[in-house]
Design an enzyme around this catalytic site. Structure first.
Site, PDB file in Angstrom:
ATOM      1  N   GLU A 108       0.815  -1.211   0.000  1.00 35.04           N
ATOM      2  CA  GLU A 108       0.000   0.000   0.000  1.00 35.04           C
ATOM      3  C   GLU A 108       0.856   1.271   0.000  1.00 35.04           C
ATOM      4  O   GLU A 108       0.393   2.334   0.411  1.00 35.04           O
ATOM      5  CB  GLU A 108      -0.926  -0.015   1.211  1.00 35.04           C
ATOM      6  CG  GLU A 108      -1.890  -1.195   1.218  1.00 35.04           C
ATOM      7  CD  GLU A 108      -2.697  -1.284   2.487  1.00 35.04           C
ATOM      8  OE1 GLU A 108      -3.676  -0.523   2.614  1.00 35.04           O
ATOM      9  OE2 GLU A 108      -2.354  -2.089   3.364  1.00 35.04           O
ATOM     10  N   SER A 135      -6.520  -2.135   2.007  1.00 36.19           N
ATOM     11  CA  SER A 135      -6.828  -1.551   0.705  1.00 36.19           C
ATOM     12  C   SER A 135      -7.184  -2.608  -0.339  1.00 36.19           C
ATOM     13  O   SER A 135      -7.030  -2.404  -1.532  1.00 36.19           O
ATOM     14  CB  SER A 135      -5.666  -0.682   0.194  1.00 36.19           C
ATOM     15  OG  SER A 135      -5.550   0.485   0.951  1.00 36.19           O
ATOM     16  N   ALA A 155     -24.477  -8.284   0.806  1.00 33.97           N
ATOM     17  CA  ALA A 155     -24.473  -7.238   1.826  1.00 33.97           C
ATOM     18  C   ALA A 155     -24.147  -5.872   1.237  1.00 33.97           C
ATOM     19  O   ALA A 155     -23.524  -5.754   0.177  1.00 33.97           O
ATOM     20  CB  ALA A 155     -23.448  -7.584   2.914  1.00 33.97           C
ATOM     21  N   ASN A 200      -9.480  -0.729  10.664  1.00 35.87           N
ATOM     22  CA  ASN A 200      -8.268  -0.122  10.096  1.00 35.87           C
ATOM     23  C   ASN A 200      -7.766   0.976  11.024  1.00 35.87           C
ATOM     24  O   ASN A 200      -8.455   1.976  11.243  1.00 35.87           O
ATOM     25  CB  ASN A 200      -8.572   0.478   8.718  1.00 35.87           C
ATOM     26  CG  ASN A 200      -9.016  -0.575   7.728  1.00 35.87           C
ATOM     27  OD1 ASN A 200      -8.208  -1.178   7.052  1.00 35.87           O
ATOM     28  ND2 ASN A 200     -10.322  -0.820   7.658  1.00 35.87           N
ATOM     29  N   SER A 236     -10.945   9.527   0.537  1.00 33.43           N
ATOM     30  CA  SER A 236     -11.021   8.514   1.589  1.00 33.43           C
ATOM     31  C   SER A 236     -12.222   8.731   2.508  1.00 33.43           C
ATOM     32  O   SER A 236     -12.604   9.858   2.822  1.00 33.43           O
ATOM     33  CB  SER A 236      -9.741   8.501   2.419  1.00 33.43           C
ATOM     34  OG  SER A 236      -8.653   8.069   1.646  1.00 33.43           O
TER      35      SER A 236
END
EC number: 6.3.2.4
Length: 364
Positions: free
Chosen positions: A16, A190, A225, A317, A326
């Site tokens: 990441e 991620s 979901a 996270n 984000s």
């Protein structure tokens, strides 16, 4: 008033790395320069540490390294600085608080947090233990399940048993919950290395792919979901933001869909939930935060079943993404806390937690 010296640490050796660069650029760009003296500290993909004072836009594309100066952070409780050697000249950059913007292993997993603890310096987000536990999806699920919090059914496998044990793994999944299912490396975020398997051949490929990124592999039951996320902020008395919903451009919210789909994925903030569902999500987010002994910040990700309405905790996270798209900062903005105010609050929480730890005895 003297500015607070904030070391913003970015990059790192995980898959990441590029996400971290984008997050760091956004944070540095927004930080109040009248309050903070920013010391950008970058870690290359091969683990070399540098200090960088050039154009911050170069952080985003990775070209910052061309103008960076090698440094090291001594694990000495009295130093509280980054030390650079440039052409034989030593320069010390003193730091009051560290804001790590590192996603994934060797950054979000308690490793650098351990260094900051040895330096006896305040740092944003969770401590060593909670960072390590939350990075490991298997440990996270086991602890949440122990606390009576809802998680989907899962199986755990190990790279050491591949390729000889691949057929046995597939058989175990098929006998437990079948297809489709999700396969993930246990210690990445991620959606790196994550696959959705619809049949036996896809499951085999997904397991082998995940094994390229981790020694421990997680296979989860698929449930139809909605993908709901909730931001949590605080130390001893954490609070949850309004939840948000992700409608991915692909079959699930993959790495590509998160960062490189040109805005095709939809982020609904606040999530279109009933008042009861909203409060249930927020309550579960805070419970998960406390159960895992988190501090500072965390983003709690949920799977809200379209069939039963049950909200399953999917991941926690501890250093969520901070790019301009984000969810963590966007959910707080929708809850009345701006991006800049959020950064201020995170730094305050880091200093508060450090101060309280200094009040504890280390010996009898």
């Amino acid at each position: 008033m003297e500015k607070l010296k904030v070391g913003v640490v970015f990059g790192g050796q995980s898959g990441e790395h590029e996400v971290s660069l984008m997050s760091a650029y956004s944070i540095i760009n927004v930080m109040d320069k009248t309050k903070y003296e920013i010391i950008p500290i970058g870690i290359t993909k091969d683990g070399r540490w540098h200090v960088y004072f050039g154009d911050i836009s170069k952080i985003r594309d990775g070209s910052w390294i061309d103008e960076a100066i090698p440094i090291f952070l001594p694990p000495d409780a009295g130093s509280k600085c980054a030390i650079a050697l440039n052409n034989g000249v030593e320069t010390r950059y003193y730091i009051d608080v560290i804001f790590p913007v590192l996603h994934g292993p060797r950054g979000e997993d308690g490793t650098v947090q351990g260094l900051f603890e040895l330096m006896n310096i305040p740092y944003v987000s969770c401590g060593v233990g909670s960072s390590a536990v939350c990075m490991d999806k298997v440990f996270t699920k086991k602890l949440l399940k122990q606390e009576g919090l809802p998680v989907v059914d899962f199986k755990v496998f190990y790279k050491k048993d591949l390729p000889d044990g691949l057929s046995d793994m597939v058989m175990e999944v098929e006998q437990s919950f079948g297809y489709p299912c999700f396969v993930k490396p246990a210690n990445l975020g991620s959606s790196v290395g994550v696959s959705k398997a619809h049949d036996r051949e896809e499951l085999k490929k997904a397991i082998m792919l995940a094994a390229e990124f981790d020694r421990k592999l997680l296979v989860e039951r698929f449930i139809p979901a909605r993908e709901i996320e909730c931001s949590v902020l605080g130390n001893d008395d954490p609070a949850a933001s309004l939840p948000g919903e992700i409608i991915p451009s692909e079959e699930f919210y993959s790495y590509t869909a998160k960062y490189f789909d040109g805005g095709k994925s939809k982020l609904l903030i606040p999530a279109p939930l009933s008042a009861e569902e909203t409060e249930r999500i927020r309550d579960l987010a805070v419970k998960a935060f406390k159960a895992l002994d988190c501090s500072g910040m965390a983003r709690v990700d949920f799977l809200l079943s379209k069939v039963t309405g049950v909200a399953y905790i999917n991941e926690v996270n501890t250093i969520p993404g901070f790019t301009n798209i984000s969810m963590y900062p966007k959910m707080w903005e929708a809850s009345g806390l701006s991006y800049g105010e959020l950064i201020d609050r995170l730094i305050e929480l880091a200093i508060e937690r450090h101060r309280k730890k200094q009040e504890l005895k280390l010996t009898l």
